[in-house]
Design a protein around this motif. Structure first.
Motif, PDB file in Angstrom:
ATOM      1  N   GLY A   1      -5.188   5.394 -18.695  1.00 56.29           N
ATOM      2  CA  GLY A   1      -5.514   3.928 -18.680  1.00 56.29           C
ATOM      3  C   GLY A   1      -4.809   3.285 -19.962  1.00 56.29           C
ATOM      4  N   LEU A   2      -4.965   3.883 -21.037  1.00 61.38           N
ATOM      5  CA  LEU A   2      -4.350   3.504 -22.213  1.00 61.38           C
ATOM      6  C   LEU A   2      -2.919   2.925 -22.161  1.00 61.38           C
TER       7      LEU A   2
ATOM      8  N   GLY B   1     -11.464   4.190 -18.624  1.00 64.57           N
ATOM      9  CA  GLY B   1     -11.439   5.551 -18.464  1.00 64.57           C
ATOM     10  C   GLY B   1     -12.622   6.237 -19.177  1.00 64.57           C
TER      11      GLY B   1
ATOM     12  N   ASN C   1      -7.676   9.084 -16.004  1.00 59.37           N
ATOM     13  CA  ASN C   1      -8.606   9.386 -17.372  1.00 59.37           C
ATOM     14  C   ASN C   1      -8.390   7.978 -18.462  1.00 59.37           C
ATOM     15  N   GLU C   2      -8.827   8.132 -19.594  1.00 54.24           N
ATOM     16  CA  GLU C   2      -8.564   7.220 -20.736  1.00 54.24           C
ATOM     17  C   GLU C   2      -7.292   7.009 -20.909  1.00 54.24           C
ATOM     18  N   TYR C   3      -6.637   8.243 -21.337  1.00 58.95           N
ATOM     19  CA  TYR C   3      -5.245   8.399 -21.778  1.00 58.95           C
ATOM     20  C   TYR C   3      -4.123   7.546 -20.876  1.00 58.95           C
TER      21      TYR C   3
ATOM     22  N   GLY D   1      -7.601   3.965 -15.403  1.00 60.06           N
ATOM     23  CA  GLY D   1      -8.336   4.703 -16.260  1.00 60.06           C
ATOM     24  C   GLY D   1      -9.582   5.318 -15.262  1.00 60.06           C
TER      25      GLY D   1
ATOM     26  N   GLY E   1      -7.939  -0.485 -20.320  1.00 57.81           N
ATOM     27  CA  GLY E   1      -7.529   0.802 -19.592  1.00 57.81           C
ATOM     28  C   GLY E   1      -8.214   2.013 -20.116  1.00 57.81           C
ATOM     29  N   SER E   2      -8.171   2.277 -21.503  1.00 55.42           N
ATOM     30  CA  SER E   2      -8.882   3.354 -21.998  1.00 55.42           C
ATOM     31  C   SER E   2     -10.293   3.331 -22.042  1.00 55.42           C
TER      32      SER E   2
ATOM     33  N   CYS F   1      -7.385  -0.951 -15.470  1.00 57.43           N
ATOM     34  CA  CYS F   1      -8.702  -0.375 -15.380  1.00 57.43           C
ATOM     35  C   CYS F   1      -8.565   0.634 -14.010  1.00 57.43           C
TER      36      CYS F   1
END
Lengths: 299, 168
Positions: free
Chosen positions: B50-51, B84, B46-48, B42, B80-81, B39
């Motif tokens: 985080g993923l 983000g 960012n979401e990437y 993210g 994670g994604s 988390c």
């Protein structure tokens, strides 16, 4: 008025010279007087000494205190350094003592396991616990033995006290054990006195239950529970715990026992993995146990 | 180099989870540090990121978990994604947002783990697990994530101020 000043200056200068000469003569007189005659000077000087005494004492005490403080400071500095050295030594010794104590405790634990391992009618592999639960959902442990050491899935895990759990995942050098208190573990158990059999299973709350006890069983609180040997992972007769409570609802077909485990799972540091039920036939190292043929369930 | 750092961070988190997480346990409950890490990646990046961080740390966690391989990896990656995406697209990244998003993601991930771990649980047991384990753990994780986020946010601010003043 301006005229009087020049005439008074020579007078003052003459008086000073006169006083200076008288003073020198007085000192010479005192110096050359006989010793007995000098006593009156002492008596005259006594009160003057009293006047000086006070400031002298104060000054002396200040000097003493300054000197004492300085001396003490210097001395304390040495003591402080010595103290630091001693503190460091104490810490080192405490650390060493702690390490030795830890080694001793571990050695004792593994010695107990080793003694049990030699006496037990099965081939076991000692392993050290290197990790515990990685989530709140499983009651699991990580041991430092894996497929390289002959560990396989579904092998039973015990200590000299009793049953711990079962191997559920094997990596090359580590394995994951699910404890007996996990709901995903179920083994066959038996009441030692009445010989009634049931299923030992964990609960989500972390307790252990003995299910499917016959309704007419004479099981009582405090009875010992052991493995029945009907599954492939544990031989018969290994201790599991004691019956703490027995319940049976009116609509239930079987009795339900709550079991207090004999092993304190939270304090485990080493375990034995049962690699085979067959007793060791030679003095080979325990690691060879994993390669022995698996028995057919009975010891 | 940054990949190596992320790898070390993931391994360190999983090892800490398996060894010293009990030190920070409250009433027998300890936080899922891997979820917190995913988390935070993210939130802070960012979401990437985080993923990627979630997938990596989840994979390592799966290796030490009795559950099936892939469950933690998927859940942490998604967490994670989503962390983000939610905080960078829908709202701005603030401490309350971090608390709220981590709380929700913790509850969802925890519920999924619970169902996967104990598919045979009845309603009473599920409610018990939810109220005694899942909800307190989610709360703990959200507070922990918010604390770490706040510290790292302040640190980054101070670093940027130093860079700005040096630039002038």
């Amino acid at each position: 008025m301006p005229r009087t000043e020049p005439s008074s200056l020579p007078l003052a200068t003459g008086l000073r010279r006169l006083l200076l000469v008288v003073g020198i003569l007085f000192l010479l007189l005192v110096l050359f007087l006989p010793r007995n005659s000098q006593e009156w000077l002492g008596q005259v000087g006594g009160p003057l000494a009293l006047i000086l005494e006070g400031p002298l004492r104060v000054m002396a005490s200040i000097q003493d205190s300054v000197t004492g403080t300085w001396d003490h400071y210097v001395a304390l500095q040495q003591v402080w350094e010595e103290n630091q050295d001693l503190q460091r030594q104490i810490q080192e010794l405490q650390g060493e003592q702690n390490r030795l104590r830890e080694h001793a405790i571990l050695a004792l634990e593994f010695q107990k396991l080793s003694l049990y391992q030699e006496a037990a009618p099965m081939v076991t592999l000692p392993a050290r616990i290197i990790g515990r639960n990685v989530s709140n959902w499983y009651r699991a442990m990580v041991i430092d033995k894996g497929t390289h050491d002959g560990i396989r899935q579904e092998m039973g895990v015990i200590t000299d006290a009793g049953v711990v759990g079962r191997v559920v995942r094997v990596n090359s050098t580590t394995s994951i054990i699910l404890l007996l208190s996990d709901p995903n573990v179920a083994i066959t158990g038996m009441i030692q006195t009445s010989r009634d059999e049931g299923i030992i299973q964990g609960t989500p709350q972390g307790t252990i239950q003995m299910k499917y006890l016959p309704p007419l069983s004479s099981v009582q609180v405090g009875d010992a529970v052991v493995t029945s040997g009907l599954t492939d992972d544990f031989p018969r007769g290994l201790r599991i715990g004691k019956i703490q409570q027995i319940t049976k609802a009116a609509t239930d077909l079987f009795q339900l026992g709550e079991v207090t485990p004999i092993v304190d799972f939270s304090k485990l540091e080493g375990v034995l993995v049962i690699t085979s039920f067959l007793p060791p036939i030679s003095t080979e190292s325990p690691t060879s146990g994993g390669t022995l043929p698996a028995p057919a369930g009975s010891p | 180099m940054i990949i190596l750092f992320h790898l070390v961070l993931c391994i360190g988190t999983v090892v800490a989870q398996a060894t010293v997480s009990s030190w920070v346990s409250i009433n027998g409950l300890y936080p899922d540090l891997c979820l917190v890490l995913a988390c935070l990646a993210g939130f802070l990046k960012n979401e990437y990121k985080g993923l990627l961080m979630g997938l990596t740390v989840g994979l390592f966690q799966d290796l030490l978990s009795p559950g099936g391989i892939g469950l933690n990896m998927i859940l942490k990656g998604l967490a994670g994604s989503l962390a983000g995406a939610t905080t960078h697209t829908i709202s701005t990244v603030t401490v309350p947002a971090v608390i709220l998003v981590t709380l929700v993601l913790s509850l969802v991930c925890g519920l999924a783990s619970l169902i996967m771990a104990y598919p045979a649980l009845d309603g009473v047991e599920t409610f018990h697990a939810f109220s005694r384990i899942l909800a307190p753990q989610a709360l703990y994780q959200s507070v922990l994530a918010a604390g770490i986020f706040w510290i790292s946010h302040k640190f980054r601010q101070s670093v940027s101020v130093v860079h700005f003043s040096q630039g002038r």
